[in-house]
Design a protein around this motif. Structure first.
Motif, mmCIF file in Angstrom:
data_model
loop_
_atom_site.group_PDB
_atom_site.id
_atom_site.type_symbol
_atom_site.label_atom_id
_atom_site.label_comp_id
_atom_site.label_asym_id
_atom_site.label_seq_id
_atom_site.Cartn_x
_atom_site.Cartn_y
_atom_site.Cartn_z
ATOM 1 N N THR A 1 1.170 2.593 3.333
ATOM 2 C CA THR A 1 1.108 1.320 3.543
ATOM 3 C C THR A 1 -0.155 0.859 3.570
ATOM 4 O O THR A 1 -0.988 1.489 4.604
ATOM 5 C CB THR A 1 1.893 0.865 4.470
ATOM 6 O OG1 THR A 1 3.536 1.254 4.410
ATOM 7 C CG2 THR A 1 1.952 -0.651 4.773
ATOM 8 N N ASP A 2 -0.837 -0.162 2.923
ATOM 9 C CA ASP A 2 -2.053 -0.528 3.148
ATOM 10 C C ASP A 2 -2.056 -2.037 3.517
ATOM 11 O O ASP A 2 -1.023 -2.838 3.265
ATOM 12 C CB ASP A 2 -2.983 -0.288 1.799
ATOM 13 C CG ASP A 2 -2.424 -0.901 0.396
ATOM 14 O OD1 ASP A 2 -2.001 -2.349 0.658
ATOM 15 O OD2 ASP A 2 -2.304 -0.374 -0.353
ATOM 16 N N GLU A 3 -3.233 -2.516 3.530
ATOM 17 C CA GLU A 3 -3.289 -4.067 4.213
ATOM 18 C C GLU A 3 -4.317 -4.623 2.782
ATOM 19 O O GLU A 3 -5.109 -5.553 3.006
ATOM 20 C CB GLU A 3 -3.979 -4.343 5.394
ATOM 21 C CG GLU A 3 -3.104 -3.607 6.437
ATOM 22 C CD GLU A 3 -3.534 -3.955 7.797
ATOM 23 O OE1 GLU A 3 -4.838 -4.627 8.045
ATOM 24 O OE2 GLU A 3 -3.263 -3.466 8.886
ATOM 25 N N ARG B 1 -7.223 -0.088 5.592
ATOM 26 C CA ARG B 1 -6.407 0.139 6.803
ATOM 27 C C ARG B 1 -5.163 0.686 6.010
ATOM 28 O O ARG B 1 -4.319 -0.082 5.483
ATOM 29 C CB ARG B 1 -6.093 -1.077 7.580
ATOM 30 C CG ARG B 1 -7.339 -1.612 8.347
ATOM 31 C CD ARG B 1 -8.032 -0.645 9.121
ATOM 32 N NE ARG B 1 -9.309 -1.275 9.737
ATOM 33 C CZ ARG B 1 -10.472 -1.083 9.626
ATOM 34 N NH1 ARG B 1 -10.730 -0.448 8.121
ATOM 35 N NH2 ARG B 1 -11.626 -1.570 10.072
ATOM 36 N N SER C 1 -8.298 -1.999 -1.624
ATOM 37 C CA SER C 1 -8.303 -2.441 -0.176
ATOM 38 C C SER C 1 -8.692 -4.155 0.023
ATOM 39 O O SER C 1 -8.794 -4.647 0.687
ATOM 40 C CB SER C 1 -9.168 -1.526 0.893
ATOM 41 O OG SER C 1 -10.350 -1.715 0.430
ATOM 42 N N ASP D 1 0.160 -9.543 2.648
ATOM 43 C CA ASP D 1 -0.322 -8.661 3.717
ATOM 44 C C ASP D 1 -0.546 -7.193 3.208
ATOM 45 O O ASP D 1 -1.149 -6.583 3.958
ATOM 46 C CB ASP D 1 0.422 -8.634 4.822
ATOM 47 C CG ASP D 1 0.561 -10.048 5.404
ATOM 48 O OD1 ASP D 1 -0.530 -10.829 5.392
ATOM 49 O OD2 ASP D 1 1.323 -10.379 6.014
ATOM 50 N N GLY D 2 -0.359 -6.834 1.996
ATOM 51 C CA GLY D 2 -0.654 -5.450 1.400
ATOM 52 C C GLY D 2 0.371 -5.010 0.717
ATOM 53 O O GLY D 2 1.400 -5.558 0.152
#
Length: 363
Positions: free
Chosen positions: A292-294, A275, A269, A347-348
């Motif tokens: 999906t992560d950020e 998130r 992360s 963005d991830g």
């Protein structure tokens, strides 16, 4: 017996196909055979010879003494009576000089007001041999992993135990460097043990998996979040979950997929609190599940490499892990007939995979 000229039913191209092909009428009488059927019959002196035109193929197979012929006769009979729309059957056709395998496929069709059955025999020897070698390779892999797990874990436990015993008894006499060296050694042995366990689990995806059944992914995710409750709280992670479907699969293995993907999303992360979003979208007969992560993302050039065994993009000091998690996810998803892939940007990261949808009872 139908009297229509069979040549009118068969395009000229069919006669040149390297597939043993025949057309039967609705009683099972052979109306037409192509060149490959005839040549194969001549070479092997079996029921595919050309002079069988006008005879009943069902009777030919029934008269044969082999189990394969009896199975073929039963399947063909169901096609002729309308009890099934497709019959497929793999069988050996060995001679003293060579071993070959064939796939018989039979299906009905209609031309005008007449019913017919198309019968084809495909030579699948190459595929069958490849599958046999693959199964043998998988079996050797599992044997190796089992031996490695049993034979290597014990000396690793012994190394760890004696190092810890050394630290306990002589800790006051060791300088700072010596204590640090012992910590490194213990940590390395523990990581090696985890890698061996991961390799064993990876090798058993096919052979130790449960039979497929309807799996409620909502319930699977509930169990995973319960297992990760402490980790989620410790990382101050925020998880958003969309409704998940019921699919066909192995609940235990799918639980492992979710756990690995969520654990990765939390681990990578970055400096901010994790998130993570879990979502699903229907695509024909499949569901696309995405986590999906950020976080810190993945370089596009590494998106395939991370699914290989023991491939790591970061050092152990930067991020913990064995390098098996995503490889295990891919092997499990492939066992379910699906695909898994990564969509990464600044963005991830989104890791998505497909699973077969569970059809409703009415469907």
């Amino acid at each position: 017996m139908n009297t229509r000229e069979p040549e009118a039913l068969v395009p000229a191209a069919v006669d040149t196909l390297p597939i043993n092909f025949a057309i039967l009428d609705d009683d099972g009488t052979i109306l037409h055979t192509n060149r490959a059927w005839q040549e194969f019959g001549k070479a092997n002196d079996i029921e595919l010879r050309p002079d069988t035109i006008g005879t009943n193929y069902l009777e030919i197979t029934r008269q044969a003494e082999t189990e394969a012929a009896r199975t073929a006769a039963a399947g063909l009979s169901e096609i002729l009576t309308g009890d099934r729309e497709l019959f497929e059957f793999e069988y050996p056709c060995h001679s003293p000089d060579e071993r070959r395998w064939f796939l018989m496929r039979a299906a009905p069709f209609t031309d005008g007001d007449q019913d017919y059955v198309a019968v084809a025999h495909f030579d699948i020897t190459e595929r069958h041999e490849y599958q046999r070698r693959l199964e043998e390779s998988n079996e050797r892999l599992q044997q190796f992993a089992s031996v490695a797990s049993h034979d290597l874990q014990e000396p690793l436990r012994m190394v760890t135990s004696y190092l810890q015993l050394l630290e306990q008894r002589y800790g006051d006499e060791l300088d700072e460097d010596a204590a640090e060296f012992i910590d490194y050694a213990v940590d390395g042995a523990e990581r090696m043990s985890a890698m061996i366990d991961g390799l064993l689990e990876y090798s058993r995806v096919e052979t130790r998996g449960n039979p497929f059944d309807s799996v409620d992914l909502e319930a699977v995710l509930d169990d995973v979040l319960l297992d990760l409750e402490w980790r989620i709280a410790d990382a101050d992670a925020e998880l958003t979950r969309e409704p998940l479907p019921t699919v066909i699969g192995d609940a235990s293995q799918l639980r492992q997929v979710f756990q690995n993907l969520l654990d990765n999303a939390i681990e990578y992360s970055g400096e901010q609190a994790p998130r993570v979003t879990i979502s699903a979208a229907r695509d024909g007969d499949e569901w696309i599940i995405s986590v999906t992560d950020e976080g810190i993302g993945i370089d596009p050039t590494d998106e395939d490499r991370v699914f290989e065994v023991f491939e790591r993009l970061h050092s152990h000091e930067e991020h913990e892990g064995t390098g098996i998690g995503l490889a295990l996810c891919r092997r499990i998803v492939e066992r379910h007939g699906g695909d898994i892939w990564i969509d990464a940007d600044s963005d991830g990261t989104a890791i998505s995979f497909t699973l077969p949808a569970a059809q409703s009872r009415a469907e």
